[in-house]
Design an enzyme around this catalytic site. Structure first.
Site, short mmCIF file in Angstrom:
data_model
loop_
_atom_site.label_atom_id
_atom_site.label_comp_id
_atom_site.label_asym_id
_atom_site.label_seq_id
_atom_site.Cartn_x
_atom_site.Cartn_y
_atom_site.Cartn_z
CD GLN A 40 -2.76 1.38 2.34
OE1 GLN A 40 -2.26 1.73 3.40
NE2 GLN A 40 -4.06 1.13 2.21
CB CYS B 51 -4.03 7.59 6.12
SG CYS B 51 -3.12 8.01 7.62
N GLY C 221 -14.77 -2.10 8.55
CA GLY C 221 -15.27 -1.30 9.67
C GLY C 221 -16.19 -2.06 10.58
N GLY D 49 -9.64 -5.36 10.86
CA GLY D 49 -8.50 -4.69 11.45
C GLY D 49 -8.41 -4.98 12.93
#
Ligand SMILES: Cc1cc2nc3c(=O)[nH]c(=O)nc-3n(C[C@H](O)[C@H](O)[C@H](O)COP(=O)(O)O)c2cc1C
Length: 330
Positions: free
Chosen positions: A73, A103, A204, A227
């Site tokens: 990335q 970000c 999410g 995540g």
């Protein structure tokens, strides 16, 4: 087994590991992959840092066979640097190149990179075109659902990225202003999925098999990525895989948790370029996450934050097991 093809890569439709700077490094990605994550992504890498020969940036590009399929990335907001970096990273043979447009960190957005690109869709599209032209492998984009509540633009932004040549999109269902708070808006992910033809990966607030299944159902996403729920919990991927395949699954025992923690620490020590006394510091937060949910977790976590050797971690694991091991069945 249900499969899905994301940017030319066919994987089981269970869950991928989300990119996490400062967390999801080689040891972390390797363990999540072993436990069933179907794809991984590097920590974000500065395109400019690579071009200016930063050793730190180059170290982030290393890919070991076990981590594949893996995306590298890049972040940046200058198409020329993105193109040069995309060309440079080909040497590491990434399976994909992902561009970071999500970000929220001030240092990154102040330059107009990361989620700030959602305010400049033309520039974001130029970055995608530059990467696509320079890369031998497909280019994907990771985005949020807008900069702030007043400027939510997930659907037009996603369409612009598709038009520019993105082969897939990962959508984190929050605006930049939300950072990581509030609830991720899965309807916004569903709206992107309904609008574009390329695959969409939802991101999410997936925390277990039930919420993963709910994300698939509510968003129609092609794949889900995870995540924070993988902190000290690489088993989340085996749990989700088993659940979606209709197989039995049992949670890890305290012994298995501690074995994984110690393996993780050994991998951090082996992988680090630093001497063990410094590398062990990188292991502290990971160690503390493996304590979550255990008896006496607060005190054990506090001990993790002063860990100074592997032997100390072994003693910590033994102490944890003294109070957490289930009584033996006779
Ligand atoms: C510590 C941390 C670091 C992150 N670093 C990155 C990153 O480098 N690139 C990126 O695209 N997203 C990054 N993210 C965002 C995650 O990939 C993900 O989209 C977000 O955490 C929401 O998913 P979750 O609820 O499963 O954690 C990061 C998130 C966290 C918590």
């Amino acid at each position: 087994m249900q499969t899905v093809t994301i940017a030319g890569i066919t994987v089981e439709r269970t869950a991928a590991l989300a990119p996490m700077a400062g967390v999801a490094d080689t040891p972390y990605r390797t363990l999540c992959k072993r436990m069933g994550a179907v794809m991984t992504t590097s920590e974000m890498i500065s395109a400019k840092g690579l071009c200016y020969d930063s050793r730190g940036s180059a170290a982030l590009c290393r890919i070991t066979p076990e981590e594949r399929p893996m995306a590298l990335q890049l972040f940046g907001n200058e198409p020329d640097f993105i193109a040069r970096a995309a060309r440079m990273v080909q040497e590491y043979k990434p399976d994909l190149i992902d561009l970071n447009m999500g970000c929220p960190v001030q240092k990154v957005t102040a330059q107009g990179a990361g989620s700030a690109l959602m305010k400049t869709p033309d520039l974001a599209a130029a970055c995608v075109r530059a990467a696509v032209a320079a890369s031998d492998v497909p280019v994907t984009v990771k985005m949020r659902i807008g900069w702030d509540e007043q400027s939510r633009n997930a659907v037009p932004f996603a369409l612009a990225m598709e038009e520019a040549g993105a082969a897939a999109l990962t959508v984190h269902g929050r605006t930049r202003s939300q950072l990581y708070s509030g609830k991720a808006d899965w309807e916004a992910i569903a709206a992107v999925k309904a609008a574009v033809r390329i695959p969409v990966i939802g991101s999410g607030d997936v925390t277990d098999a039930a919420s993963c299944e709910a994300m698939y159902r509510e968003t129609g996403a092609d794949l889900v990525c995870i995540g924070r729920a993988s902190y000290g919990n690489p088993w989340i991927f085996s749990e989700i895989g088993a659940h979606l395949r209709g197989e039995d699954w049992r949670a890890p025992t305290p012994d298995e948790r501690m074995e994984m923690m110690l393996l993780h620490i050994r991998m951090i020590l082996q992988h680090s370029d630093k001497p063990p006394a410094l590398a062990i510091r990188e292991a502290r937060k990971h160690a503390s996450w493996y304590m979550t949910g255990g008896r006496g977790a607060a005190a054990f976590r506090a001990r993790c934050y002063t860990l100074s050797s592997y032997e100390e971690a072994e003693r910590l694991a033994e102490d944890f097991l003294l109070v957490n091991r289930e009584p033996q069945q006779n």
